[in-house]
Design an enzyme around this catalytic site. Structure first.
Site, PDB file in Angstrom:
ATOM      1  N   LYS A 282       0.813  -1.227   0.000  1.00  0.00           N
ATOM      2  CA  LYS A 282       0.000   0.000   0.000  1.00  0.00           C
ATOM      3  C   LYS A 282       0.844   1.274   0.000  1.00  0.00           C
ATOM      4  O   LYS A 282       0.419   2.293  -0.542  1.00  0.00           O
ATOM      5  CB  LYS A 282      -0.947   0.011   1.207  1.00  0.00           C
ATOM      6  CG  LYS A 282      -2.085  -0.992   1.098  1.00  0.00           C
ATOM      7  CD  LYS A 282      -3.057  -0.852   2.267  1.00  0.00           C
ATOM      8  CE  LYS A 282      -4.122  -1.916   2.210  1.00  0.00           C
ATOM      9  NZ  LYS A 282      -5.130  -1.779   3.270  1.00  0.00           N
TER      10      LYS A 282
ATOM     11  N   ASP B  25      -9.885   2.786   2.025  1.00  0.00           N
ATOM     12  CA  ASP B  25      -9.962   2.263   3.400  1.00  0.00           C
ATOM     13  C   ASP B  25     -10.529   3.329   4.342  1.00  0.00           C
ATOM     14  O   ASP B  25     -11.344   3.021   5.223  1.00  0.00           O
ATOM     15  CB  ASP B  25      -8.570   1.858   3.907  1.00  0.00           C
ATOM     16  CG  ASP B  25      -8.123   0.508   3.375  1.00  0.00           C
ATOM     17  OD1 ASP B  25      -8.987  -0.324   3.017  1.00  0.00           O
ATOM     18  OD2 ASP B  25      -6.892   0.272   3.316  1.00  0.00           O
TER      19      ASP B  25
HETATM   20  N1  NAP Z   1     -11.596  -4.421   7.974  1.00  0.00           N
HETATM   21  C1  NAP Z   1     -10.810  -3.968   7.020  1.00  0.00           C
HETATM   22  O1  NAP Z   1     -11.234  -3.644   5.888  1.00  0.00           O
HETATM   23  C2  NAP Z   1      -9.354  -3.807   7.296  1.00  0.00           C
HETATM   24  C3  NAP Z   1      -8.561  -2.984   6.484  1.00  0.00           C
HETATM   25  C4  NAP Z   1      -7.207  -2.831   6.801  1.00  0.00           C
HETATM   26  C5  NAP Z   1      -6.697  -3.526   7.918  1.00  0.00           C
HETATM   27  N2  NAP Z   1      -7.514  -4.306   8.663  1.00  0.00           N
HETATM   28  C6  NAP Z   1      -7.003  -5.031   9.842  1.00  0.00           C
HETATM   29  O2  NAP Z   1      -6.330  -4.094  10.668  1.00  0.00           O
HETATM   30  C7  NAP Z   1      -5.297  -4.760  11.380  1.00  0.00           C
HETATM   31  C8  NAP Z   1      -3.998  -3.979  11.273  1.00  0.00           C
HETATM   32  O3  NAP Z   1      -3.556  -3.966   9.924  1.00  0.00           O
HETATM   33  P1  NAP Z   1      -2.271  -3.111   9.493  1.00  0.00           P
HETATM   34  O4  NAP Z   1      -2.195  -3.179   8.012  1.00  0.00           O
HETATM   35  O5  NAP Z   1      -2.290  -1.785  10.148  1.00  0.00           O
HETATM   36  O6  NAP Z   1      -1.099  -3.981  10.135  1.00  0.00           O
HETATM   37  P2  NAP Z   1       0.377  -3.465  10.513  1.00  0.00           P
HETATM   38  O7  NAP Z   1       0.765  -2.302   9.672  1.00  0.00           O
HETATM   39  O8  NAP Z   1       1.211  -4.699  10.521  1.00  0.00           O
HETATM   40  O9  NAP Z   1       0.244  -2.920  12.040  1.00  0.00           O
HETATM   41  C9  NAP Z   1      -0.087  -3.805  13.081  1.00  0.00           C
HETATM   42  C10 NAP Z   1      -0.302  -3.011  14.362  1.00  0.00           C
HETATM   43  O10 NAP Z   1      -0.858  -3.914  15.343  1.00  0.00           O
HETATM   44  C11 NAP Z   1      -0.052  -3.868  16.521  1.00  0.00           C
HETATM   45  N3  NAP Z   1      -0.080  -5.204  17.123  1.00  0.00           N
HETATM   46  C12 NAP Z   1       0.203  -6.374  16.513  1.00  0.00           C
HETATM   47  N4  NAP Z   1       0.040  -7.390  17.388  1.00  0.00           N
HETATM   48  C13 NAP Z   1      -0.337  -6.838  18.572  1.00  0.00           C
HETATM   49  C14 NAP Z   1      -0.654  -7.381  19.854  1.00  0.00           C
HETATM   50  N5  NAP Z   1      -0.590  -8.686  20.084  1.00  0.00           N
HETATM   51  N6  NAP Z   1      -1.020  -6.536  20.832  1.00  0.00           N
HETATM   52  C15 NAP Z   1      -1.095  -5.207  20.604  1.00  0.00           C
HETATM   53  N7  NAP Z   1      -0.795  -4.629  19.417  1.00  0.00           N
HETATM   54  C16 NAP Z   1      -0.425  -5.447  18.400  1.00  0.00           C
HETATM   55  C17 NAP Z   1       1.316  -3.458  16.049  1.00  0.00           C
HETATM   56  O11 NAP Z   1       2.017  -2.912  17.144  1.00  0.00           O
HETATM   57  P3  NAP Z   1       3.627  -2.682  17.118  1.00  0.00           P
HETATM   58  O12 NAP Z   1       3.835  -1.352  16.456  1.00  0.00           O
HETATM   59  O13 NAP Z   1       3.996  -2.703  18.540  1.00  0.00           O
HETATM   60  O14 NAP Z   1       4.198  -3.824  16.314  1.00  0.00           O
HETATM   61  C18 NAP Z   1       0.957  -2.424  14.963  1.00  0.00           C
HETATM   62  O15 NAP Z   1       0.648  -1.175  15.551  1.00  0.00           O
HETATM   63  C19 NAP Z   1      -5.231  -6.183  10.788  1.00  0.00           C
HETATM   64  O16 NAP Z   1      -5.945  -7.037  11.651  1.00  0.00           O
HETATM   65  C20 NAP Z   1      -5.944  -6.060   9.471  1.00  0.00           C
HETATM   66  O17 NAP Z   1      -6.554  -7.275   9.065  1.00  0.00           O
HETATM   67  C21 NAP Z   1      -8.830  -4.464   8.384  1.00  0.00           C
END
Ligand code: NAP
Length: 293
Positions: A73, A109
């Site tokens: 992205k 998004d």
């Molecule tokens: N519904 C939708 O359409 C949609 C769209 C986009 C994303 N999402 C969902 O949003 C979520 C995040 O996506 P992303 O692209 O932002 O991922 P990302 O860039 O990898 O970021 C992940 C984030 O989650 C935190 N994290 C991971 N494991 C954790 C835990 N066990 N406890 C607390 N914090 C934790 C990380 O913290 P650190 O910085 O400490 O590593 C980071 O801030 C995913 O579940 C994804 O499927 C959904």
């Protein structure tokens, strides 16, 4: 700008890695059928090193564009000819639109999240009211954009790694009032909306982004929106509902971002229900875990 010839088969893609279990072909396939258009949507696994050539291929005749998911992205941005305001501010593109050999980057998004929050009964917020965002990755960027630019809220970013929350807050400060905070420093009692944009709970249904004690401090009627969509009720949602709070999962956001991309490609306005119904079977079957949008 020429309108695509929708009488002939037009192609759209998802570029992601992994891509095999994406739900997007199901949603966009249903949308093409509903709109009576002869289009195709194909999920392709594109490793990082192959992104530039895959994106260049979108300039071919008969291609509507593509969705981008992890890990592309942000990396796609310099490969495009133009960006929408939202894509530029979020710093990420999830939808590329092709017209006449030109590629335009959009972020659906953020408006998809806003539409899903409204569907979930988002309470009316006054300017400067607190919105708490859990997480500081790509999804948190879209949430920060919505909180600051659409809601004029004051955003509090809480993340496992506080330094990442601080960096995100600093980047979004030009858009409004935003700060990174440890959980104990957040004004929970005044917070009508909490958005979980962390991936906690994605691969482990019992995992929550932080200790649930904050839920008891939220005001009555607060909405807890979890972007995770499998399980359909995450631990965070379950604990929020047990306290009488409103809680929703991320399926609505997933459907709305797809709907907005489809309209951008084809001009067709397909109801969000078509996208949600396409997700319905999968969402209910318990096989959505860890999937790429
Ligand atoms: N519904 C939708 O359409 C949609 C769209 C986009 C994303 N999402 C969902 O949003 C979520 C995040 O996506 P992303 O692209 O932002 O991922 P990302 O860039 O990898 O970021 C992940 C984030 O989650 C935190 N994290 C991971 N494991 C954790 C835990 N066990 N406890 C607390 N914090 C934790 C990380 O913290 P650190 O910085 O400490 O590593 C980071 O801030 C995913 O579940 C994804 O499927 C959904």
């Amino acid at each position: 700008m020429t309108v695509p010839d929708l009488a002939t088969t037009q192609r759209a893609f998802l570029f992601a890695d992994p891509a095999a279990h994406s739900l997007s072909p199901r949603m966009h396939g249903a949308a093409f059928t509903h709109a009576g258009l002869p289009g195709t949507y194909e999920a392709r696994r594109v490793p990082t090193g192959a992104l530039a050539s895959a994106v260049a291929g979108l300039r071919a005749p008969g291609v509507l564009g593509a969705n981008l998911s992890l890990p592309h992205k942000e990396a796609v941005v310099p490969l495009l000819d133009s960006l929408s305001d939202a894509a530029r501010a979020v710093g990420a593109v999830n939808t590329v639109i092709h017209r006449d050999g030109q590629l335009h980057g959009e972020n659906t998004d953020a408006p998809g999240l806003l539409a899903a929050l409204r569907d979930a009964g988002l309470p009316d917020l006054g300017p400067g009211e607190p919105v708490v965002i859990l997480g500081a990755g790509g999804a948190a960027r879209a949430a920060a954009f919505v909180a600051l630019r659409d809601m004029r809220a004051r955003a509090w970013i809480v993340n496992r790694t506080l330094d990442r929350a601080r960096a995100l807050a600093a980047e979004f400060r030009p858009h409004g009032e935003v700060q990174a905070a440890a959980p104990d420093d957040v004004p929970w009692a005044d917070t009508p909306l909490v958005i979980n944009a962390s991936s906690a709970g994605l691969n482990d249904p019992e995992q929550a982004p932080l200790d649930a004690s904050f839920l008891a401090r939220l005001p009555a009627g607060a909405l807890v929106y979890d972007m995770v969509y499998k399980p359909a009720e995450t631990r965070l949602m379950r604990e929020a509902r047990a306290l009488g709070l409103n809680a929703e999962n991320g399926l609505g956001m997933l459907a709305h971002q797809a709907r907005l991309a489809f309209t951008a490609w084809t001009g067709a306005d397909v109801p969000v229900r078509v996208f949600l119904d396409a997700l319905g079977e999968e969402a209910g079957s318990g096989s959505v875990a860890g999937r790429t949008p």
